[in-house]
Design a protein around this motif. Structure first.
Motif: not given
Lengths: 287, 327
Positions: B300, A158, B258, B254, A120-130, B280
């Motif tokens: 980031s 997720p 981004q 969110i 569930l936490a993965g749903v809210l992870v912003p793509g920027v950090i990945l 970004l």
């Protein structure tokens, strides 16, 4: 026609007229760019900036031929790549989500709560950090600038797992699983022959979500790919537009390419409309 | 509406009693099964979500030390940087403007988009009888969701060009000068409009689906009590769709923070968009144009933390959990 009925009916009519007008205005706003691209792609390069914007012309097929001729049909390769990325990515992601969702909904095992909360936490992870670390990690494996660089990260969703868990909990009765086990079916057989068909409606939604997300994605392939033969349509069109900035004759190809690129998804939407009744908060789907 | 897990224990436990021995064996044999079903998801989650996050955190605390003239393979070594990258990121003269720009952009996009989505959903729902117009409007407004952000930016980008835009013609017809959407003051609105155009329909469908789950009898009794359509919308319908509004808000927030594809695509058409127009874009430039992956990682991490604080802070303020956990 009695005067008595007027005060009660009139406001209703007005409201309906206002509502209809507002809805049609909203529709017009949303259709304007689509209508424009349809008309603009029928114009020759000379007409694009000279004739009235919404006046159609007759050069659509010339433009398509010119676009197809661009570097030996590179455009169609981008379309095929996009279909591959979105089709394979969404199919794999749906299967993986279905398996995980089924396990989380129908089994009791140590660590279940923790695993579900992490997903569930993965749903809210912003793509920027990945984006950057994904690139660097795949670069270490020598996998950047390959189909895998775009496909592999799209296999995990997720939100898809979250949806699949809800569908499995709602659509798969525990009694039927027990019955299948008593009949001697193995766990994988039960999953393939009993669980998957029962979850079908929900899984179509998971597939569509992921398909659209991959089809529309720009940043991941933009970062991962250097070879323009591997580009999906979004990165390809972006590059074509950049070229157009220096040679405006390219603009007709860019516009025609934009039109063709949205046809498949619009067709998909119109045919599979009923799967788009998504209740985001509850995760339910009303077909 | 929420779909709840049917309680499985009562049905499963009853027939198991008479034959304890084989059941225990089969349960034992099956204890690894849920993990096997979860394995692909967990491996991919670890590889493409967890590991990159940890790696980004690690990189953000490292830097390259150049010794001597910086020539040869051994002269560049990675060393511990502490919080250097973070201070450098936060004090970068281009970082703050890009953050305020995205903040202003979010303040335009999120309320406008969700407001329009709610309005359109309520109008569709209020007009359930006029199916043909409602259906046409619903499909038309949802259609932009099928258009990738890159293509949407491309289409709008051309429509913004004064020589192409029918809006310019319209303004000139009534003797006014059209605003230049690609000027430095207009680009914010130009990008915001693309996001609103692309996002309203999806959010409308989400809210509309929530509205449709309410039986009409509820509204009919309110009407009999003399409530106007406005009052029904305000007192009954909006509270009912509140959970959907909360979730669309979080997802929109969110996505908004981004923003990348839209300004990147408009750049060739509008020279007013710099390479660090959004945070970004700055991350991208630092990592791939300047080869400074360390400060890009720090930036980031900052954006991700800000996103988390804003979305969880919002959920806390409205007193909701992000998802139904049903346990």
């Amino acid at each position: 026609m009695t005067t008595v009925s007027l005060p009660t009916r009139k406001p209703g009519r007005n409201r309906s007229a206002v509502a209809t007008t507002l809805l049609l205005l909203g529709a017009a706003y949303c259709l304007l760019p689509v209508l424009w691209v349809l008309i603009a792609s029928s114009k020759s390069a000379g007409e694009l900036f000279s004739t009235f914007t919404l006046a159609p012309s007759t050069h659509l097929f010339d433009n398509i031929a010119e676009l197809s001729g661009y570097r030996d049909g590179l455009y169609w390769r981008w379309m095929a790549n996009t279909a591959l990325y979105a089709g394979v990515g969404a199919a794999a992601s749906t299967l993986i989500s279905a398996m995980a969702g089924y396990a989380l909904a129908k089994f009791d095992f140590p660590g279940k709560g923790t695993i579900f909360n992490i997903i569930l936490a993965g749903v809210l992870v912003p793509g920027v950090i990945l984006a950057i670390p994904q690139y660097l990690l795949l670069a270490k494996l020598g996998m950047t600038n390959t189909y895998w660089a775009v496909l592999l990260p799209s296999f995990i969703s997720p939100y898809g797992i979250y949806l699949a868990r809800i569908f499995a909990a709602a659509a798969v009765p525990t009694e039927i699983l027990e019955a299948s086990r008593i009949d001697g079916a193995g766990d994988w057989r039960t999953f393939a022959k009993v669980v998957l068909p029962m979850m079908r409606t929900g899984l179509v939604t998971v597939f569509l979500f992921q398909f659209v997300a991959i089809w529309n994605n720009f940043m991941l392939p933009y970062i991962m790919l250097g070879d323009d033969k591997l580009y999906p349509i979004t990165v390809g069109l972006n590059g074509l537009l950049n070229q157009g900035a220096s040679q405006p004759a390219m603009y007709t190809s860019v516009i025609t390419g934009a039109l063709i690129s949205i046809v498949p998804l619009i067709a998909l939407f119109l045919t599979l409309q009923r799967y788009w009744q998504v209740d985001l908060a509850a995760g339910g789907v009303k077909a | 509406m929420s779909l709840t897990t049917p309680a499985p224990t009562t049905t499963a436990a009853a027939p198991a009693k008479p034959a304890p021995a084989p059941r225990a064996r089969s349960a034992n044999k099956r204890s690894g099964v849920p993990y096997a079903f979860l394995a692909p998801a967990l491996v991919l989650f670890a590889a493409f979500l967890a590991a990159p996050i940890v790696y980004a955190g690690w990189l953000s605390l490292r830097k390259v030390k150049v010794s001597g003239l910086g020539l040869g393979a051994k002269s560049r070594t990675e060393i511990w940087a502490g919080l250097d990258n973070y201070t450098r990121s936060l004090t970068d003269p281009e970082f703050l403007p890009s953050v305020t720009r995205v903040g202003a952009y979010g303040l335009i996009v999120v309320p406008t988009m969700l407001g329009l989505a709610l309005l359109m959903a309520l109008l569709l729902d209020a007009d359930r009888t006029r199916e043909s117009i409602g259906k046409f409007a619903r499909i038309s407004i949802f259609l932009p969701y099928a258009v990738p952000a890159v293509v949407a930016s491309l289409l709008w980008g051309f429509l913004y060009l004064p020589r192409v835009s029918p809006i310019t013609d319209l303004f000139e017809a009534v003797g006014l000068t059209a605003p230049n959407m690609l000027s430095s003051s207009g680009t914010m609105w130009a990008v915001a409009n693309i996001a609103i155009w692309g996002g309203t329909g999806f959010n409308m469908i989400v809210i509309y689906t929530a509205l449709r789950s309410v039986p009409t009898s509820l509204y009919e009794s309110a009407r009999i009590d003399g409530a106007s359509e406005m009052m029904i919308a305000w007192k009954i319908k909006i509270p009912i769709v509140m959970p959907s509004l909360v979730m669309t808000f979080v997802f929109s927030l969110i996505a908004t923070l981004q923003v990348f594809a839209e300004p990147m695509t408009l750049r060739p058409l509008a020279n007013t968009i710099s390479t660090t127009w959004t945070p970004l874009m700055k991350v991208y430039r630092d990592a791939f144009t300047r080869n400074d992956i360390y400060s890009a990682a720090a930036t980031s991490v900052i954006i991700a933390l800000a996103t988390f604080i804003l979305s969880f802070g919002f959920l806390k303020v409205v007193g909701r959990r992000a998802f139904n956990q049903e346990d």
